[in-house]
Write a protein that holds these residues in place. Structure first.
Motif, short mmCIF file in Angstrom:
data_model
loop_
_atom_site.label_atom_id
_atom_site.label_comp_id
_atom_site.label_asym_id
_atom_site.label_seq_id
_atom_site.Cartn_x
_atom_site.Cartn_y
_atom_site.Cartn_z
N PHE A 359 0.83 -1.20 0.00
CA PHE A 359 0.00 0.00 0.00
C PHE A 359 0.86 1.25 0.00
N ASN A 360 1.95 1.26 0.77
CA ASN A 360 2.85 2.41 0.80
C ASN A 360 3.41 2.71 -0.58
N ALA A 361 3.82 1.68 -1.31
CA ALA A 361 4.37 1.87 -2.65
C ALA A 361 3.31 2.42 -3.60
N LEU A 362 2.09 1.88 -3.50
CA LEU A 362 1.00 2.38 -4.33
C LEU A 362 0.75 3.86 -4.06
N LEU A 363 0.67 4.23 -2.78
CA LEU A 363 0.40 5.62 -2.43
C LEU A 363 1.52 6.54 -2.90
N ALA A 364 2.76 6.10 -2.75
CA ALA A 364 3.90 6.92 -3.15
C ALA A 364 3.88 7.22 -4.65
N VAL A 365 3.62 6.21 -5.46
CA VAL A 365 3.60 6.43 -6.91
C VAL A 365 2.37 7.22 -7.32
N LEU A 366 1.25 6.98 -6.66
CA LEU A 366 0.06 7.77 -6.96
C LEU A 366 0.31 9.25 -6.70
N VAL A 367 0.89 9.55 -5.56
CA VAL A 367 1.23 10.95 -5.24
C VAL A 367 2.18 11.52 -6.29
N HIS A 440 6.01 3.06 15.92
CA HIS A 440 6.65 4.15 15.19
C HIS A 440 8.16 4.12 15.37
N ALA A 441 8.62 3.80 16.57
CA ALA A 441 10.06 3.71 16.79
C ALA A 441 10.69 2.68 15.87
N ALA A 442 9.97 1.59 15.62
CA ALA A 442 10.49 0.54 14.73
C ALA A 442 10.61 1.02 13.29
N LEU A 443 9.93 2.13 12.97
CA LEU A 443 9.98 2.69 11.61
C LEU A 443 10.83 3.95 11.54
N ALA A 444 11.69 4.14 12.52
CA ALA A 444 12.49 5.36 12.61
C ALA A 444 13.37 5.57 11.38
N VAL A 445 13.74 6.83 11.17
CA VAL A 445 14.54 7.20 10.00
C VAL A 445 15.83 6.40 9.93
N ASP A 446 16.56 6.29 11.04
CA ASP A 446 17.86 5.62 10.97
C ASP A 446 17.73 4.16 10.59
N ARG A 447 16.69 3.51 11.06
CA ARG A 447 16.51 2.09 10.72
C ARG A 447 16.12 1.93 9.26
N GLN A 448 15.26 2.82 8.76
CA GLN A 448 14.86 2.70 7.36
C GLN A 448 15.99 3.06 6.40
N GLU A 449 16.89 3.93 6.83
CA GLU A 449 18.04 4.26 5.99
C GLU A 449 18.89 3.02 5.71
N ARG A 450 18.87 2.06 6.62
CA ARG A 450 19.69 0.85 6.47
C ARG A 450 18.93 -0.33 5.89
N THR A 451 17.67 -0.13 5.53
CA THR A 451 16.84 -1.24 5.09
C THR A 451 16.50 -1.11 3.61
N VAL A 452 16.90 -2.10 2.83
CA VAL A 452 16.59 -2.10 1.40
C VAL A 452 15.08 -2.28 1.23
N GLY A 453 14.51 -1.46 0.36
CA GLY A 453 13.08 -1.57 0.09
C GLY A 453 12.18 -0.98 1.16
N SER A 454 12.75 -0.19 2.09
CA SER A 454 11.96 0.42 3.15
C SER A 454 10.98 1.44 2.56
N PRO A 455 9.92 1.78 3.31
CA PRO A 455 9.02 2.84 2.82
C PRO A 455 9.77 4.12 2.46
N LEU A 547 -3.09 -4.05 -5.26
CA LEU A 547 -2.39 -2.82 -4.87
C LEU A 547 -1.17 -2.55 -5.75
N SER A 548 -1.37 -2.62 -7.04
CA SER A 548 -0.25 -2.47 -7.97
C SER A 548 -0.41 -1.22 -8.82
N VAL A 549 0.70 -0.87 -9.49
CA VAL A 549 0.78 0.34 -10.31
C VAL A 549 1.38 -0.02 -11.66
N PHE A 550 0.82 0.56 -12.71
CA PHE A 550 1.44 0.49 -14.03
C PHE A 550 1.61 1.90 -14.53
#
Length: 558
Positions: A359-367, A440-455, A547-550
């Motif tokens: 869903f996050n990927a769909l929303l990001a591309v839609l925006v 929310h802490a589990a989704l913190a900026v520093d952790r997502q910076e190190r995660t491939v494919g993160s939101p 929940l896909s995008v073309f």
């Protein structure tokens, strides 16, 4: 049932429109400073925190920031009850910090918008303190005052958005004053020339300090019926009344008066004296928002406007199709799908049982593919869900009034998580004004910076896609359609045409290409492991996974 909405491209469907500005095609990152970052250690976000977080904002590839109120305030409505329009609240910092913030933002290539709250002030504002003293002082007409009815009741039946009557009695004047929100937020009389002079001087004050424009709060409430006629009732056919009585009235007299246009013209005249400055307006979710966007966004008014109408609807292809076709010019539209006033989209619209990453990927591309201006609310790039708070944790007076059926806006205002393993997720060394949820802490900026494919990485890729495509930034929109759960539209600029298709449901769907040929697919960011849409062997149908995008390029018409 299938329903289609068509809008043909025209020569004005580009950055060359009559009211065009740098806003057209821009992505604006909204910072709610109370919850963005706290460097003072008191648990409340501040301007030093905003300054420190600008590198992160710039790394997203956005074009500017909108900073919600940081002015002196009693904080009853958390900054939107302004007590001094030309200063910084000591809790937030001072003007010197603000100046450094603007300088740093500009060095990073970011424009800076700040809130201009024109329709009301705090009752602690010096203007109101003087106005309430008597009927004949220098600021006696700076607010909306009215005599009581012969029986002592309020002048009419108007209601406050936040609950109760929209009128409050002032014994010193023996009159009622109007307030559309809290009783501590009296409505300014924008028909008084001295009030508009003061607000325009305020706008000039901030533009002299380098701001690039303003987000104009609550535009629809700027003017009302001068006869103060009562609103007619809504014909309510449900078994019980709505949660909020405001919905029981047709708001034909208390707001949206045609005089709003002349007020906006004064503001536009002011910003026109400063090249490149813009006005971005917030409209209400009352019916007819599309028509009001068209009426307000002119060379004599706002550059662009948004409404929360779409954000308050179910997640549907029909809703987006109607929103895409409601305003006549792409450059006048702004999209705010999450902000400090509504539940975060990651919770509000996520289909039950669906994968949040998809869903996050769909929303990001839609925006990224929407025309006009888009606003990204802090934390949206992290895929933050709305926080679930207990009653004792609430701060929002709106939520406190209507708890538990409506929990208010605090769930979208909790602090930004920066570092997963630090206290309060790195937001503050002190106790935060609102709690930081563990999820929310589990989704913190520093952790997502190190995660491939993160939101976070998906949003960066989606915004890079938008930034790198002139047709996505400033092109027109055409052939808007909805077919069940499928939303499709074309972005057009000259001979270039891009076809965007979104499956908004958590189940597969098929899209009939109907003579378009086989569009050349473009790479779009996806959630890790997500399935990719495929064209059937006969080239007539596009199979869309959940929940896909073309996104595909269409060959120029012969």
């Amino acid at each position: 049932m299938t329903q289609s909405f068509f809008r043909m491209p025209s020569p004005t469907d580009s950055h060359a429109g009559p009211n065009a500005s740098w806003l057209n095609g821009a992505t604006i990152y909204q910072i709610y400073p109370l919850s963005f970052r706290d460097r003072g250690g008191d648990g409340w976000g501040d301007l030093d925190g905003v300054l420190e977080g600008l590198d992160h904002v710039a790394s997203l590839g956005v074009d500017g920031v909108w900073i919600s109120p940081f002015y002196p305030s009693p904080w009853k409505d958390f900054g939107y009850d302004v007590a001094d329009h030309r200063a910084v609240d000591p809790r937030m910092g001072n003007l010197a910090v603000f100046d450094r913030l603007v300088e740093r933002a500009h060095a990073l290539g970011l424009k800076v918008l700040v809130d201009l709250v024109c329709g009301h002030s705090s009752d602690a504002h010096p203007w109101f303190r003087e106005s309430r003293r008597s009927r004949d002082n220098e600021r006696a007409d700076w607010y909306v005052w009215a005599d009581p009815k012969p029986d002592g009741t309020a002048p009419n039946n108007w209601l406050s958005v936040f609950g109760g009557a929209a009128w409050n009695w002032e014994p010193r004047r023996r009159q009622y004053y109007l307030h559309h929100f809290l009783a501590s937020q009296p409505a300014l009389n924008l028909h008084a020339p001295a009030v508009m002079d003061a607000l325009c001087e305020t706008a000039a004050f901030w533009m002299e300090r380098g701001v690039d424009g303003f987000r104009i709060d609550a535009v629809d409430f700027f003017a009302h019926d001068p006869q103060l006629r009562s609103n007619p009732a809504v014909v309510w056919r449900e078994a019980e009344p709505p949660l909020k009585p405001f919905a029981l009235q047709q708001h034909v007299y208390d707001m949206m008066h045609p005089a709003v246009g002349s007020i906006l013209a004064r503001l536009r005249e002011t910003v026109e004296r400063y090249p490149g400055r813009v006005l971005l307006g917030e409209l209400s979710s009352q019916p007819g928002a599309g028509q009001r966007i068209a009426a307000y966004c002119t060379p004599q008014g706002l550059h662009a406007a948004y409404t929360l109408s779409l954000a308050k609807q179910p997640f549907s292809a029909k809703g987006f199709a109607q929103a895409l076709t409601a305003a006549p010019r792409p450059e006048s539209i702004c999209w705010s799908l999450s902000n400090h006033d509504v539940e975060r989209a990651a919770s509000r619209w996520l289909p039950e049982g669906a994968d949040p990453a998809a869903f996050n990927a769909l929303l990001a591309v839609l925006v990224a593919t929407l025309p006009g201006t888009v606003c990204l609310y802090q934390g949206e790039e992290l895929g933050l869900p709305n926080a679930a708070l207990e009653q004792h944790q609430l701060r929002d007076p709106f939520g406190i009034t209507y708890w538990p059926e409506f929990p208010g806006r605090d769930g979208s205002r909790t602090p930004m998580p920066w570092r997963a393993d630090e206290p309060n997720a790195g937001f503050s060394a002190g106790e935060p004004w609102l709690p930081v949820p563990a999820e929310h802490a589990a989704l913190a900026v520093d952790r997502q910076e190190r995660t491939v494919g993160s939101p976070l990485s998906v949003w960066r890729a989606a915004l890079a896609l938008r930034h790198g495509s002139e047709v996505l930034r400033t092109g027109g929109v055409a052939a808007v359609e909805e077919h069940g759960d499928l939303l499709s539209f074309e972005r057009t600029l000259g001979d270039e045409r891009l076809l965007a298709i979104f499956n908004l449901a958590d189940r597969p769907a098929e899209y009939a290409l109907r003579g378009r040929g086989e569009p050349l697919p473009l790479a779009v960011p996806r959630a890790p492991g997500a399935a990719v849409p495929e064209v059937t062997a006969d080239g007539r149908t596009l199979v869309m996974p959940p929940l896909s995008v073309f996104l595909g390029s269409l060959r120029p018409n012969p």
